[in-house]
Design an enzyme around this catalytic site. Structure first.
Site, PDB file in Angstrom:
ATOM      1  N   ASP A  31       0.838  -1.197   0.000  1.00  0.00           N
ATOM      2  CA  ASP A  31       0.000   0.000   0.000  1.00  0.00           C
ATOM      3  C   ASP A  31       0.876   1.252   0.000  1.00  0.00           C
ATOM      4  O   ASP A  31       1.880   1.316   0.708  1.00  0.00           O
ATOM      5  CB  ASP A  31      -0.912   0.001   1.229  1.00  0.00           C
ATOM      6  CG  ASP A  31      -2.069   0.974   1.103  1.00  0.00           C
ATOM      7  OD1 ASP A  31      -3.218   0.513   1.030  1.00  0.00           O
ATOM      8  OD2 ASP A  31      -1.835   2.200   1.080  1.00  0.00           O
ATOM      9  N   LYS A  32       0.465   2.235  -0.769  1.00  0.00           N
ATOM     10  CA  LYS A  32       1.214   3.491  -0.871  1.00  0.00           C
ATOM     11  C   LYS A  32       1.014   4.376   0.351  1.00  0.00           C
ATOM     12  O   LYS A  32       1.802   5.273   0.625  1.00  0.00           O
ATOM     13  CB  LYS A  32       0.769   4.232  -2.136  1.00  0.00           C
ATOM     14  CG  LYS A  32       1.603   5.454  -2.488  1.00  0.00           C
ATOM     15  CD  LYS A  32       1.113   6.075  -3.796  1.00  0.00           C
ATOM     16  CE  LYS A  32       1.906   7.312  -4.154  1.00  0.00           C
ATOM     17  NZ  LYS A  32       1.405   7.926  -5.427  1.00  0.00           N
ATOM     18  N   ALA A  80      -5.717  -1.533  -5.057  1.00  0.00           N
ATOM     19  CA  ALA A  80      -5.161  -0.182  -5.004  1.00  0.00           C
ATOM     20  C   ALA A  80      -5.795   0.690  -6.080  1.00  0.00           C
ATOM     21  O   ALA A  80      -5.747   0.358  -7.265  1.00  0.00           O
ATOM     22  CB  ALA A  80      -3.645  -0.235  -5.189  1.00  0.00           C
ATOM     23  N   THR A 132     -15.612  -1.470 -10.193  1.00  0.00           N
ATOM     24  CA  THR A 132     -16.826  -0.818  -9.719  1.00  0.00           C
ATOM     25  C   THR A 132     -17.957  -0.926 -10.721  1.00  0.00           C
ATOM     26  O   THR A 132     -17.722  -1.069 -11.932  1.00  0.00           O
ATOM     27  CB  THR A 132     -16.528   0.676  -9.446  1.00  0.00           C
ATOM     28  OG1 THR A 132     -17.747   1.370  -9.162  1.00  0.00           O
ATOM     29  CG2 THR A 132     -15.889   1.332 -10.662  1.00  0.00           C
ATOM     30  N   ASP A 133     -19.187  -0.796 -10.236  1.00  0.00           N
ATOM     31  CA  ASP A 133     -20.335  -0.754 -11.140  1.00  0.00           C
ATOM     32  C   ASP A 133     -20.411   0.558 -11.907  1.00  0.00           C
ATOM     33  O   ASP A 133     -21.129   0.665 -12.912  1.00  0.00           O
ATOM     34  CB  ASP A 133     -21.635  -1.003 -10.375  1.00  0.00           C
ATOM     35  CG  ASP A 133     -21.905  -0.004  -9.259  1.00  0.00           C
ATOM     36  OD1 ASP A 133     -21.075   0.894  -9.026  1.00  0.00           O
ATOM     37  OD2 ASP A 133     -22.957  -0.130  -8.584  1.00  0.00           O
ATOM     38  N   GLU A 134     -19.666   1.571 -11.485  1.00  0.00           N
ATOM     39  CA  GLU A 134     -19.744   2.879 -12.135  1.00  0.00           C
ATOM     40  C   GLU A 134     -19.223   2.859 -13.564  1.00  0.00           C
ATOM     41  O   GLU A 134     -19.499   3.782 -14.340  1.00  0.00           O
ATOM     42  CB  GLU A 134     -19.012   3.936 -11.305  1.00  0.00           C
ATOM     43  CG  GLU A 134     -19.659   4.167  -9.953  1.00  0.00           C
ATOM     44  CD  GLU A 134     -19.131   5.403  -9.249  1.00  0.00           C
ATOM     45  OE1 GLU A 134     -18.911   6.432  -9.914  1.00  0.00           O
ATOM     46  OE2 GLU A 134     -18.946   5.340  -8.019  1.00  0.00           O
ATOM     47  N   TYR A 158     -13.263   9.351 -12.556  1.00  0.00           N
ATOM     48  CA  TYR A 158     -13.022   8.142 -11.763  1.00  0.00           C
ATOM     49  C   TYR A 158     -13.494   6.898 -12.505  1.00  0.00           C
ATOM     50  O   TYR A 158     -12.736   5.942 -12.696  1.00  0.00           O
ATOM     51  CB  TYR A 158     -13.729   8.230 -10.407  1.00  0.00           C
ATOM     52  CG  TYR A 158     -13.898   6.885  -9.747  1.00  0.00           C
ATOM     53  CD1 TYR A 158     -12.795   6.121  -9.389  1.00  0.00           C
ATOM     54  CD2 TYR A 158     -15.172   6.348  -9.515  1.00  0.00           C
ATOM     55  CE1 TYR A 158     -12.946   4.864  -8.814  1.00  0.00           C
ATOM     56  CE2 TYR A 158     -15.331   5.098  -8.937  1.00  0.00           C
ATOM     57  CZ  TYR A 158     -14.217   4.363  -8.595  1.00  0.00           C
ATOM     58  OH  TYR A 158     -14.365   3.120  -8.030  1.00  0.00           O
ATOM     59  N   SER A 159     -14.754   6.889 -12.928  1.00  0.00           N
ATOM     60  CA  SER A 159     -15.291   5.679 -13.568  1.00  0.00           C
ATOM     61  C   SER A 159     -14.612   5.412 -14.902  1.00  0.00           C
ATOM     62  O   SER A 159     -14.412   4.252 -15.280  1.00  0.00           O
ATOM     63  CB  SER A 159     -16.805   5.783 -13.737  1.00  0.00           C
ATOM     64  OG  SER A 159     -17.177   6.926 -14.468  1.00  0.00           O
ATOM     65  N   LYS A 162     -11.388   3.630 -14.089  1.00  0.00           N
ATOM     66  CA  LYS A 162     -11.608   2.227 -13.719  1.00  0.00           C
ATOM     67  C   LYS A 162     -12.015   1.400 -14.937  1.00  0.00           C
ATOM     68  O   LYS A 162     -11.605   0.246 -15.078  1.00  0.00           O
ATOM     69  CB  LYS A 162     -12.671   2.125 -12.622  1.00  0.00           C
ATOM     70  CG  LYS A 162     -12.211   2.628 -11.261  1.00  0.00           C
ATOM     71  CD  LYS A 162     -11.023   1.847 -10.713  1.00  0.00           C
ATOM     72  CE  LYS A 162     -11.413   0.442 -10.305  1.00  0.00           C
ATOM     73  NZ  LYS A 162     -10.265  -0.276  -9.668  1.00  0.00           N
ATOM     74  N   LYS A 197     -17.078   9.484   1.913  1.00  0.00           N
ATOM     75  CA  LYS A 197     -18.161   8.764   1.259  1.00  0.00           C
ATOM     76  C   LYS A 197     -19.465   8.980   2.038  1.00  0.00           C
ATOM     77  O   LYS A 197     -19.453   9.325   3.226  1.00  0.00           O
ATOM     78  CB  LYS A 197     -17.830   7.272   1.162  1.00  0.00           C
ATOM     79  CG  LYS A 197     -16.529   6.954   0.404  1.00  0.00           C
ATOM     80  CD  LYS A 197     -16.608   7.361  -1.060  1.00  0.00           C
ATOM     81  CE  LYS A 197     -15.331   7.059  -1.822  1.00  0.00           C
ATOM     82  NZ  LYS A 197     -15.158   5.649  -2.145  1.00  0.00           N
ATOM     83  N   ASN A 257     -30.356   7.962  -2.032  1.00  0.00           N
ATOM     84  CA  ASN A 257     -29.460   8.539  -1.029  1.00  0.00           C
ATOM     85  C   ASN A 257     -30.218   9.153   0.144  1.00  0.00           C
ATOM     86  O   ASN A 257     -29.790   9.063   1.294  1.00  0.00           O
ATOM     87  CB  ASN A 257     -28.564   9.593  -1.677  1.00  0.00           C
ATOM     88  CG  ASN A 257     -27.507   8.975  -2.563  1.00  0.00           C
ATOM     89  OD1 ASN A 257     -27.243   7.777  -2.501  1.00  0.00           O
ATOM     90  ND2 ASN A 257     -26.891   9.786  -3.408  1.00  0.00           N
ATOM     91  N   GLY A 288     -22.325  15.966 -13.716  1.00  0.00           N
ATOM     92  CA  GLY A 288     -22.409  14.621 -14.277  1.00  0.00           C
ATOM     93  C   GLY A 288     -22.840  13.555 -13.302  1.00  0.00           C
ATOM     94  O   GLY A 288     -22.469  12.384 -13.452  1.00  0.00           O
TER      95      GLY A 288
END
Length: 351
Positions: A31-32, A80, A132-134, A158-159, A162, A197, A257, A288
């Site tokens: 891990d960084k 990671a 991820t599902d994103e 991000y998505s 990934k 989060k 949410n 977005g």
């Protein structure tokens, strides 16, 4: 022996702890230690010889190559990653460097290591990439949930990063034969989650009497997966998953949410009576913002025999209780860089 990248982060630490609670097989934890990596998550393993911690960057080819040759792990679980959507909007380059370039360099190093293996060691080796599902984009309210064949349509830096890393992993299997597995999970929650989060942020802010910021109308829908269930799914995929396959991991818990925040306020009121609902504050939506994610997890249930154990009701109660019982951990991670980020950029929740 297995090697876990990102094993001091939220999902990584939970995975390492669960692994060593159920097995004597040692873990190399690489891990960084960026802002979200915290060795306090692993304090219970401080003197455990089965846990070998190495600080390092997955972009560091030489360090990783040396580590692989020294310990000869039979599998790598690649966790990671930079994972916070809001941070990717404000500063996407770090996500490109870690999630895309870092995964590429890790794959290159692992591929060279794997090629040098022989016989059973080569045959049994696995590289499991956690995603991820994103990557699938956003769903309308009544659209079917994401399956493993759903088209990739990432909508945030991000998505997108990934999605790119997923495609690299896929390419290294189909081009070079590297025995890879990809898992795409829904929104995780549970112990040790960094309070940027949605769920930990709401808990921490409510206990401090601070506003509970909700993006837009609060009706963005997510599928929620208790982190320990996610860890058990990763273990199952590593054990019997078919190289080259992708497995979606979900909790079968689609909720908006606003309902999540309402549930947290009610649980906190039960544990520590106060009117937490009055802290709710609606803020401008983020750019977005995907409207809905939903995972169809029937493939992993049908082919690997995995299904989540926790309902959202049981998992969220355990999560709230954990944050109440671990205020020292919360105080530690709230110091320094975290506080500066909140004050500079961060209006509210993220997934």
């Amino acid at each position: 022996m297995i090697l876990v990248t990102g094993g001091a982060g939220f999902i990584g630490a939970n995975f390492v702890l669960d692994w060593l609670a159920q097995s004597d097989e040692p873990v190399i934890n690489f891990d960084k230690l960026t802002y979200a990596g915290n060795l306090q998550n692993l304090v219970s393993l401080e003197r455990d010889p089965r846990h070998i911690f190495v600080q390092g960057d997955i972009n560091d080819h030489q360090k990783m190559a040396t580590l692989l040759m020294r310990f000869q792990p039979r599998a790598i679980i690649h966790l990671a990653a930079e994972s916070h959507v809001d941070r990717s909007i404000h500063g996407p380059e770090e996500f490109i460097q870690t999630n895309i370039v870092g995964t590429f360099r890790l794959l290159e190093t692992v591929y060279r290591y794997w090629k040098e293996q022989e016989g059973k060691a080569r045959q049994d080796f696995r590289f499991l990439h956690v995603s991820t599902d994103e990557v699938y984009g956003s769903l309308s309210k009544d659209a079917p949930a994401f399956t493993e064949t759903h088209r990739y349509q990432p909508n945030s830096p991000y998505s997108a990063s990934k999605a790119s890393s997923d495609q690299l992993v896929r390419a290294y299997h189909h081009t070079y034969g590297l025995p890879t597995l990809i898992t795409n999970c829904s929104n995780n929650y549970g112990a040790f989650q960094f309070p940027e989060k949605l769920i930990p942020l709401m808990i921490v802010n409510a206990l401090a009497g601070k506003p509970l910021p909700i993006y837009g109308d609060g009706q963005q829908i997510r599928d929620w997966l208790y982190v320990k269930d996610h860890c058990s799914a990763i273990r199952r995929a590593l054990e019997v998953g078919v190289p080259g396959e992708t497995y979606n991991i979900g909790g079968w818990n689609e909720k908006p949410n606003m309902e999540i925040v309402d549930t947290i306020c009610n649980l906190l009121k039960e544990f520590r009576p106060a009117d937490y609902h009055k802290l709710i504050k609606y803020v401008a939506d983020r750019p977005g913002h995907d409207r809905r994610y939903a995972i169809d997890a029937r493939k992993i249930e049908r082919e690997l025999g995995w299904r989540p154990v926790e309902t959202f009701e049981t998992g969220i109660r355990k999560t709230v209780q954990w944050y109440l019982d671990n205020q020292d951990w919360v105080a530690n991670v709230q110091s320094g860089e975290y506080r500066q980020w909140i004050e500079t950029h961060y209006q509210g929740q993220a997934e």
